[in-house]
Structures are given as structure tokens and as C-alpha cells.
Scaffold this motif. Sequence first.
Motif, short mmCIF file in Angstrom:
data_model
loop_
_atom_site.label_atom_id
_atom_site.label_comp_id
_atom_site.label_asym_id
_atom_site.label_seq_id
_atom_site.Cartn_x
_atom_site.Cartn_y
_atom_site.Cartn_z
N LYS A 14 26.87 8.10 16.78
CA LYS A 14 26.49 9.01 15.69
C LYS A 14 27.47 10.17 15.57
O LYS A 14 27.83 10.58 14.45
CB LYS A 14 25.06 9.54 15.92
CG LYS A 14 23.97 8.50 15.70
CD LYS A 14 22.59 9.11 15.95
CE LYS A 14 21.49 8.07 15.74
NZ LYS A 14 20.14 8.66 16.01
N VAL A 15 27.89 10.72 16.70
CA VAL A 15 28.86 11.82 16.68
C VAL A 15 30.18 11.35 16.09
O VAL A 15 30.79 12.03 15.25
CB VAL A 15 29.05 12.40 18.09
CG1 VAL A 15 30.27 13.33 18.12
CG2 VAL A 15 27.81 13.15 18.53
N ALA A 18 29.79 10.92 12.36
CA ALA A 18 29.65 12.21 11.69
C ALA A 18 30.98 12.95 11.63
O ALA A 18 31.30 13.62 10.64
CB ALA A 18 28.60 13.07 12.40
N ALA A 19 31.78 12.83 12.69
CA ALA A 19 33.05 13.55 12.76
C ALA A 19 34.13 12.91 11.89
O ALA A 19 34.92 13.62 11.27
CB ALA A 19 33.53 13.61 14.21
N ILE A 60 26.50 16.10 21.51
CA ILE A 60 27.11 16.77 20.37
C ILE A 60 28.64 16.67 20.40
O ILE A 60 29.33 17.12 19.48
CB ILE A 60 26.69 18.26 20.30
CG1 ILE A 60 27.00 18.99 21.62
CG2 ILE A 60 25.21 18.37 19.97
CD1 ILE A 60 28.31 19.70 21.66
N HIS A 88 30.46 17.07 16.90
CA HIS A 88 29.63 17.02 15.68
C HIS A 88 29.92 18.23 14.80
O HIS A 88 30.05 19.36 15.32
CB HIS A 88 28.15 16.98 16.06
CG HIS A 88 27.27 16.56 14.92
ND1 HIS A 88 26.92 17.42 13.90
CD2 HIS A 88 26.68 15.36 14.64
CE1 HIS A 88 26.15 16.78 13.05
NE2 HIS A 88 25.98 15.54 13.46
N SER A 90 28.22 20.16 13.11
CA SER A 90 27.29 21.28 13.23
C SER A 90 27.47 22.08 14.51
O SER A 90 26.83 23.12 14.68
CB SER A 90 25.84 20.76 13.14
OG SER A 90 25.55 19.89 14.22
#
Length: 256
Positions: A14-15, A18-19, A60, A88, A90
Motif C-alpha cells: 500500500k505504501v 501510494a508513493a 508508513i 507514505h 501523509s
Amino acid sequence: VRAFAAEDEPGVLKVLQAAFGEWPRGVQGVAPSEFFHWKHAAGPFGPSILLVAEADSAVIGFAAYMPWRLRAGGETLTTMRGVDFAVHPSHRRRGAAVALIQAAVRHCSDDVAFIWSNPNEKIRPGSLRSGRREVGRLPRFIRPRGPLLGTIQRARAKGSKTPGHLRIEAETAAEILRDGARTSLLARMKQPSDRLATAKDLDYLRWRYGRFEEYRAIRADAGADRDGLVIFRLRRHGSFWVSHVCELFVEQNDPR
């Protein structure tokens, strides 16, 4: 920051997505989990060192360091290659990137000659702050097929295509690399002695280029002293496609 555990994989994927927006990028027909295991568990130089950054019990950040063998001056060096470095969006600008880089140094064994990477613009500042230095940038050379403007216009007119829709008159790299007799050129290739170069053998090439159909190869057999092998792939650049030459092997590195 801590060592990667098997249960971290969903969070790490997921990281990465997302990145980078997409991971893996430019590779068709393979699941992210399968690509992750091919890259970090089945590498020809050994499994990667995998690190995760955690906050509030969630992954993260992620960094991978692949064992990589380089040759120079007749010696073989054990190095670590930083890849798939991601924080990530965020959680950026909070020190996670620097913490991951510093942790990598602590996890490397004493026989590692140095750590290196090809950082993108987002991670380069963090790499420099952690004590690394920029060695240089590799140039790229482009040779258009025909007039460049006409090539671009025709490519745009055809619209977006995937590699599977393009006509490529070449065998897959896997097909050529499966045949040991056709890769005997590797044993006769003169290794460069004036610069660092990856220690390449048949096992390395089969791992690197034999898993994915995007990689194609052409073998030229023009006599005992004019043998050659090229491995390439198509990549999308804006509205048109470019053939990237990944490997070029010729007899004794003969420039002819």
C-alpha cells in the motif's frame, strides 16, 4: 524503524502504491506480491535487507537494500543497492526517510564495500542529509527511427497501446536465455576493467530478464569474431513508445 516481517507485506505494498501511484511500474501481467517476492527473495546475489518505518502501529515507510555484486579492476565487490524507497505521502517531512537510510547502514555486514542507489528527486535530499554524496548522473542516448517529428506524430495518431498490441519482431529474452548454447557469448565477453560493472552471468540474466515478457532479445551471429546479443524492452514516454536497450554483449567489446 524495524526489520520487515511477513505480515507487513500488505502494508508495504500500500505504501509503495501510494508513493509511486503504481507499483510495479511498467511491468504487465504480474501481481504486486509476486513481483515483490521475485525482486527481494529470489535475487541472484541473495535476499534483500527489508526495513519498515512504523507509526501508530501502521507501516508508513519502506526501504529495500538488494545485495549487488560489482566488478572493477579484476575484483568482485559486495555492495548493497537501495531500491523501492517509499514514505507514505501523509507522513513525509517527518524524518522517516532519514531514519530508514541510517538504519540500513546498521543492518549491513562488514564485508559490504559501499551502499549505492539511483534516487529520484523526492528521496535525493534525504539521502544527502544522511551523509551520502552524489557521484554522478548517467546520460541517455536516443536514436530516432526516421525524422523525429514524424515519428512522434505517427505515434500520437495511433493512440495509446500496450506492449502486447505492438508488433515486436524479436524473441522474448527468456527464450534466448534458456538456450545455453546461444548464450556462449557471455563466456567470451571481455569484462570492463576501468569502471564498476555488475557481475553478470547467465543466472543473473535469467533472473533479471527471463521472468517478464516485456524483455526481448536479438542474437546476431555474423561469424566467429562478430557475435552479439542485445536485450531490450519497450517503454511508454508520453504519447509514444521507446525501445530501451538494457544489455549489449559483443565479442571482446568490439565497437564494430
